[in-house]
Design an enzyme around this catalytic site. Structure first.
Site, PDB file in Angstrom:
ATOM      1  N   CYS A 384       0.835  -1.205   0.000  1.00 26.99           N
ATOM      2  CA  CYS A 384       0.000   0.000   0.000  1.00 26.99           C
ATOM      3  C   CYS A 384       0.870   1.254   0.000  1.00 26.99           C
ATOM      4  O   CYS A 384       1.462   1.558  -1.020  1.00 26.99           O
ATOM      5  CB  CYS A 384      -1.004  -0.055   1.143  1.00 26.99           C
ATOM      6  SG  CYS A 384      -2.488   0.885   0.763  1.00 26.99           S
ATOM      7  N   HIS A 510      -3.632  -5.074   0.382  1.00 27.69           N
ATOM      8  CA  HIS A 510      -3.042  -5.619   1.620  1.00 27.69           C
ATOM      9  C   HIS A 510      -3.092  -7.151   1.622  1.00 27.69           C
ATOM     10  O   HIS A 510      -4.057  -7.732   2.125  1.00 27.69           O
ATOM     11  CB  HIS A 510      -3.812  -5.106   2.841  1.00 27.69           C
ATOM     12  CG  HIS A 510      -3.633  -3.655   3.100  1.00 27.69           C
ATOM     13  ND1 HIS A 510      -2.715  -3.169   3.994  1.00 27.69           N
ATOM     14  CD2 HIS A 510      -4.250  -2.587   2.567  1.00 27.69           C
ATOM     15  CE1 HIS A 510      -2.775  -1.849   4.010  1.00 27.69           C
ATOM     16  NE2 HIS A 510      -3.695  -1.463   3.152  1.00 27.69           N
ATOM     17  N   GLU A 512      -1.501  -9.136   3.445  1.00 32.61           N
ATOM     18  CA  GLU A 512      -1.316  -9.693   4.796  1.00 32.61           C
ATOM     19  C   GLU A 512      -2.626 -10.117   5.453  1.00 32.61           C
ATOM     20  O   GLU A 512      -2.628 -11.024   6.292  1.00 32.61           O
ATOM     21  CB  GLU A 512      -0.570  -8.687   5.698  1.00 32.61           C
ATOM     22  CG  GLU A 512      -1.324  -7.430   6.106  1.00 32.61           C
ATOM     23  CD  GLU A 512      -1.240  -6.282   5.105  1.00 32.61           C
ATOM     24  OE1 GLU A 512      -0.978  -6.556   3.916  1.00 32.61           O
ATOM     25  OE2 GLU A 512      -1.460  -5.121   5.498  1.00 32.61           O
TER      26      GLU A 512
HETATM   27  N1  GLN Z   1      -2.077   6.623   2.744  1.00 33.90           N
HETATM   28  C1  GLN Z   1      -2.182   5.861   1.542  1.00 33.90           C
HETATM   29  C2  GLN Z   1      -3.546   6.000   0.901  1.00 33.90           C
HETATM   30  O1  GLN Z   1      -4.496   6.365   1.541  1.00 33.90           O
HETATM   31  C3  GLN Z   1      -1.856   4.406   1.784  1.00 33.90           C
HETATM   32  C4  GLN Z   1      -2.779   3.722   2.722  1.00 33.90           C
HETATM   33  C5  GLN Z   1      -2.258   2.436   3.279  1.00 33.90           C
HETATM   34  O2  GLN Z   1      -1.052   2.203   3.307  1.00 33.90           O
HETATM   35  N2  GLN Z   1      -3.147   1.598   3.809  1.00 33.90           N
HETATM   36  O3  GLN Z   1      -3.701   5.752  -0.264  1.00 33.90           O
END
Ligand code: GLN
Length: 547
Positions: A384, A510, A512
């Site tokens: 992310c 994600h 994970e």
């Molecule tokens: N801050 C980034 C976004 O909102 C990544 C979010 C994250 O790592 N879950 O796109």
């Protein structure tokens, strides 16, 4: 199992952080191993509607379900242990309960009545507990109540349990988890706090059926009988829960204490199959008896608080076991990384994982870490924000756009290589408004990701507002950062890889959240495998020591 759903309530006493989530997940695992269908629910007594708006310092990781609910990290344990998906219905907070009741009141559904904690709030709690049972697919619903008995904020939950136990009779039971503190001066475990905690519960009308006692030292002979006598439970319903080497040992420890047998008997289930835990024990064997080890750096800004990266840590452990290798995590604080100290901080690592996150704090350290991984050909996994930083790093240091950034960090950047998604621009509320939950992704044949997943179409969970800016797509492709995974409908970039690198993968989603003991996540398995390969390579390049 035929017949009605059974309800098991798990409360905690004496202190918080006793591991109710792990005990609940372990009991669920034991019941599942006997062929029953089980789900676990967490009721959180705080006023936030969900933990999505909570800082990880407050509450650890925010876990995201398939249906896009932002939930308590205990749901991660439930999924990792049971390998069955949870949903919004598995995590309910006081904020959500009140919100539902107030919305009903505004719609006039209470027909002019005064709306009160009892019965309206307790009814809403009971409705949420039974909603899972009413699905008709679960033999058991285990409901864990957050917090500690005696807290003002958990009172309506205990009252709801009292009522449900009364209504359900033989179909419900309650388990109370307590602590037996050890007094080192006298060398004794003490039972008094447990007695008081049970008294507290009794004063609220709930007689626990089973006590699970957390302890750092083995209980001595007669202790179970003593607790049983003071707390109106059978001695065999006093379960010793000793500290475990790993959370994955707890189901076996609970099995040895016959927690599942006592539960089944108390719920009137006389005939049940033997437990099949062969897959679980095979995992434990691989996990505990690795054939080698590997060092992986986890770069993030919450590294002093390991709970903030719970699912990542567990996914690395699962992937390590799958590769029969112990994964040693070096926790690297992104705010403390500078181009000057980077070689020292990241030296000797066979893999670098850059964690998700929000806001600009620690961002430059993450970018430096990625540059290090790219230039030194260290296997890299960016998740992310970690993937977004990989895109920024490439734009700055390979494409030469030295001011490139995400509009999250710098709204007016000249090179917005990561930018806010169109549909996010008009949103003002912060809670539950990100791109959340499962979305499909198509992978390019032969990419590192596709090879790891062994398939071309995948679905992964999301939690973000910003995206790869497709206006720069061609420029990145030409220079060697390839968009190997895209959403088939929206064409949003989901996975980027470097053409000329042993293993460099950044994912917008994600992975994970979907790694379980039964199914270690393929991308983590691939990453750890690449790290093992790197370690072997590094060892073969060691200068020869001559005497
Ligand atoms: N801050 C980034 C976004 O909102 C990544 C979010 C994250 O790592 N879950 O796109």
């Amino acid at each position: 199992m035929t017949g009605s759903t059974k309800y098991i309530f798990v409360t905690g006493g004496v202190t918080s952080s006793l591991g109710k989530g792990i005990v609940s997940a372990s009991l669920a695992k034991l019941l599942q191993a006997r062929g029953f269908t089980v789900t676990i629910q967490k009721l959180d007594p705080y006023i936030n509607v969900d933990p999505g708006t909570l800082n990880p310092y407050e509450h650890g990781e925010c876990y995201v379900t398939e249906d896009g609910a932002e939930t308590d990290l205990d749901l991660g344990h439930y999924e990792r242990f049971l390998d069955t998906p949870t949903s919004q219905a598995n995590n309910v907070t006081t904020g959500r309960i009140y919100q539902n009741v107030i919305n009903k009141e505004r719609r006039g559904e209470f027909l002019g009545k005064t709306v009160q904690v009892i019965p309206h709030i307790t009814d809403e709690i009971k409705r949420n507990i039974q909603a899972l049972g009413r699905k008709g697919i679960y033999d058991f619903v285990i409901t864990e109540v957050g917090g500690t008995v005696g807290d003002i904020e958990s009172l309506p939950y205990i009252e709801a349990i009292r009522q449900l136990k009364w209504e359900k009779g033989k179909d419900a039971l309650s388990i109370h988890l307590t602590l037996l503190p050890f007094l080192s001066t006298t060398g004794e475990l003490k039972t008094k706090p447990t007695q008081h905690s049970v008294k507290e519960l009794l004063s609220l009308g709930v007689q626990p059926d089973i006590l699970v006692c957390r302890t750092e030292h083995p209980m001595v002979k007669g202790m179970k009988e003593k607790i049983a006598l003071f707390c109106n439970v059978e001695p065999r319903a006093v379960i010793e829960s000793a500290d475990a080497e790993t959370i994955y040992d707890v189901p076996l420890l609970m099995q040895r204490e016959q927690l599942d047998v006592v539960v089944l008997e108390k719920l009137g289930i006389e005939h049940y199959p033997d437990a099949d835990l062969s897959q679980w024990t095979a995992f434990l064997r691989r996990y505990k008896e690795p054939k080698g080890e590997v060092h992986i750096g986890l770069v993030g800004k919450y590294v002093e608080l390991k709970d903030a990266y719970k699912s990542i840590k567990e996914a690395l452990d699962h992937a390590g076991a799958e590769n029969e290798t112990k994964v040693n995590i070096r926790w690297v604080h992104s705010e403390k990384l500078t181009p000057k100290n980077i070689a020292k901080q990241l030296g000797g690592l066979s893999g670098i994982l850059v964690a998700p996150g929000f806001g600009h704090r620690g961002i430059e350290g993450k970018i430096d870490a990625i540059r290090y991984a790219r230039e030194n050909r260290v296997p890299f996994l960016g998740i992310c924000l970690g993937m977004q930083c990989a895109v920024i790093e490439f734009a700055r240091n390979v494409l030469g756009h030295s001011t490139a950034n995400s509009t999250e960090m710098e709204a007016n950047t000249t090179y917005p290589v990561i930018a806010m998604m169109e549909e996010q621009k008009s949103i003002e509320n912060k809670g539950g408004t990100m791109r959340l939950g499962a979305y499909p992704c198509k992978l390019i044949e032969g990419s590192k990701a596709q090879i790891a997943y062994k398939k071309n179409s995948i679905s992964e969970r999301h939690r973000h507002r910003y995206e790869f800016n497709n206006a720069y797509l061609e420029e990145f492709k030409t220079a060697g950062m390839l968009p190997v995974g895209t959403n088939p409908q929206t064409k949003l970039v989901e996975v980027v890889e470097l053409k000329d690198h042993p293993w460099f993968v950044g994912v917008q989603y994600h992975p994970e959240y979907k790694s379980t003991v039964a199914k270690p996540h393929p991308l983590f398995v691939g990453f750890v495998k690449a790290a093992i390969g790197q370690a072997v390579l590094a060892a073969s390049h060691k200068p020869l020591v001559t005497s």
